[in-house]
Motif scaffolding. Structure first.
Motif, short mmCIF file in Angstrom:
data_model
loop_
_atom_site.label_atom_id
_atom_site.label_comp_id
_atom_site.label_asym_id
_atom_site.label_seq_id
_atom_site.Cartn_x
_atom_site.Cartn_y
_atom_site.Cartn_z
N ASP A 93 0.85 -1.20 -0.09
CA ASP A 93 0.04 0.14 0.08
C ASP A 93 0.98 1.40 0.04
O ASP A 93 1.88 1.28 0.49
CB ASP A 93 -0.92 0.12 1.15
N GLY A 94 0.37 2.32 -0.75
CA GLY A 94 1.07 3.54 -0.50
C GLY A 94 0.92 4.34 0.66
O GLY A 94 0.30 3.81 1.54
N PRO A 95 1.65 5.38 0.74
CA PRO A 95 1.55 6.21 2.00
C PRO A 95 -0.07 6.54 2.31
O PRO A 95 -0.80 6.72 1.58
CB PRO A 95 2.37 7.49 1.68
N GLY A 96 -0.15 6.34 3.74
CA GLY A 96 -1.45 6.52 4.40
C GLY A 96 -2.34 5.33 3.96
O GLY A 96 -3.49 5.71 3.65
N ASN A 97 -2.08 4.20 3.71
CA ASN A 97 -2.68 3.25 3.05
C ASN A 97 -3.70 3.55 2.08
O ASN A 97 -4.83 3.22 1.88
CB ASN A 97 -3.74 2.51 4.21
N ALA A 98 -3.04 4.33 1.13
CA ALA A 98 -3.97 4.88 -0.10
C ALA A 98 -3.99 3.79 -1.38
O ALA A 98 -4.21 4.40 -2.56
CB ALA A 98 -3.21 6.12 -0.76
N GLY A 99 -3.99 2.54 -0.89
CA GLY A 99 -4.21 1.57 -1.88
C GLY A 99 -2.88 1.19 -2.86
O GLY A 99 -1.83 1.69 -2.16
N SER A 100 -2.91 0.20 -3.59
CA SER A 100 -1.60 -0.22 -4.31
C SER A 100 -0.84 1.05 -4.95
O SER A 100 -1.40 1.87 -5.45
CB SER A 100 -1.88 -1.10 -5.39
N PHE A 101 0.44 0.86 -4.50
CA PHE A 101 1.36 1.96 -5.09
C PHE A 101 1.80 1.80 -6.32
O PHE A 101 2.39 0.54 -6.55
CB PHE A 101 2.78 2.07 -4.12
N GLY A 102 1.65 2.63 -7.23
CA GLY A 102 2.17 2.13 -8.77
C GLY A 102 1.87 3.70 -9.52
O GLY A 102 1.06 4.64 -9.06
N GLY A 103 2.12 3.64 -10.55
CA GLY A 103 2.07 4.84 -11.61
C GLY A 103 2.50 4.52 -13.06
O GLY A 103 3.11 3.38 -13.31
N SER A 104 2.38 5.41 -13.93
CA SER A 104 2.99 5.24 -15.18
C SER A 104 3.24 6.69 -15.65
O SER A 104 2.94 7.59 -15.25
CB SER A 104 1.73 4.74 -16.11
N PRO A 105 4.42 6.57 -16.49
CA PRO A 105 5.05 7.99 -17.14
C PRO A 105 4.17 8.78 -18.16
O PRO A 105 3.05 8.04 -18.65
CB PRO A 105 6.24 7.50 -17.75
N PRO A 106 4.54 9.66 -18.40
CA PRO A 106 3.85 10.69 -19.36
C PRO A 106 3.93 9.86 -20.81
O PRO A 106 4.92 9.21 -20.91
CB PRO A 106 4.41 12.09 -19.31
N ALA A 107 3.01 10.24 -21.80
CA ALA A 107 3.09 9.81 -22.96
C ALA A 107 4.47 10.04 -23.77
O ALA A 107 4.88 11.00 -23.65
CB ALA A 107 2.07 10.18 -23.86
N GLY A 108 5.06 8.92 -24.06
CA GLY A 108 6.45 9.01 -24.98
C GLY A 108 7.69 9.09 -24.18
O GLY A 108 8.71 9.38 -24.91
N MET A 109 7.46 8.77 -22.88
CA MET A 109 8.61 8.78 -21.84
C MET A 109 8.68 7.36 -21.39
O MET A 109 7.74 6.64 -21.02
CB MET A 109 8.19 9.56 -20.78
N SER A 110 9.94 6.75 -21.50
CA SER A 110 10.33 5.39 -20.92
C SER A 110 11.34 5.35 -19.97
O SER A 110 12.04 6.17 -19.64
CB SER A 110 10.63 4.43 -22.10
N THR A 111 11.26 4.09 -19.07
CA THR A 111 11.96 3.97 -17.94
C THR A 111 12.62 2.86 -17.99
O THR A 111 11.97 1.84 -18.38
CB THR A 111 11.09 4.15 -16.75
N ALA A 112 13.88 2.67 -17.66
CA ALA A 112 14.86 1.50 -17.62
C ALA A 112 15.56 1.45 -16.55
O ALA A 112 16.14 2.45 -16.13
CB ALA A 112 15.51 1.27 -19.00
N VAL A 113 15.96 0.25 -16.14
CA VAL A 113 16.76 -0.02 -14.78
C VAL A 113 17.93 -0.92 -15.35
O VAL A 113 17.85 -1.72 -16.04
CB VAL A 113 15.89 -0.64 -13.68
N THR A 114 19.26 -0.54 -14.94
CA THR A 114 20.38 -0.95 -15.37
C THR A 114 21.29 -1.49 -13.99
O THR A 114 21.43 -0.67 -13.22
CB THR A 114 21.27 -0.24 -16.14
#
Length: 160
Positions: A93-114
């Motif tokens: 849960d997110g801060p304050g038990n606000a439901g599942s923590f998650g999100g998505s970036p703005p259109a055209g933006m990608s994220t990668a982990v190395t």
């Protein structure tokens, strides 16, 4: 023919004044739209950073493993149901038990982990990588389109 006929239309002076006004308004509005795009990219970077910090703090406070999966479009956090587990099976849960923590970036933006893969925050706060069933301490770089990358230090779990 009558001399009192009137012609309709705009004069050249009126057309030039309108074109100048449209040009001034465009010069003012275009930078505002560009700034708005940059703000949404910065907001996504801040959301990823806060999610990583939250995951590390949750691992320490709950004394359980917390798993972070970052793909090009989403970020999800999960926590182990018991202390000592080697995998996560419950949405965090997110801060304050606000439901599942998650999100998505703005259109055209990608994220990668190395290096790629799930980030495991241990109960002592370290960030690890799973290699052949064994957790090894690992620093990570989280790269995002259009903004500076985030650095995750494995030994401390600190996000910069």
């Amino acid at each position: 023919m009558s001399a009192s006929s009137t012609e309709r239309g705009f004069t050249m002076v009126e057309l030039i004044i309108v074109m100048i006004l449209v040009g001034v308004m465009a010069a003012y509005a275009v930078p505002k739209f560009a700034a708005m795009t940059n703000l949404s990219q910065d907001a996504w970077r801040d959301q990823v950073k806060s999610a990583l910090r939250y995951a590390q703090k949750a691992a320490v406070s709950h004394r359980r493993l917390v798993c972070v999966d970052i793909s090009g479009a989403t970020i999800t956090l999960q926590i182990a149901s018991v202390n000592g587990a080697t995998s996560c099976n419950t949405p965090l849960d997110g801060p304050g038990n606000a439901g599942s923590f998650g999100g998505s970036p703005p259109a055209g933006m990608s994220t990668a982990v190395t290096p790629s893969g799930t980030i495991y925050f241990q109960p002592d706060g370290r960030a690890t990588l799973m290699n052949s069933g064994i957790h090894t301490t690992s620093g990570r770089t989280v790269s995002m389109t259009g903004v500076l990358p985030l650095q995750l230090f494995g030994e401390t779990g600190y996000v910069q």
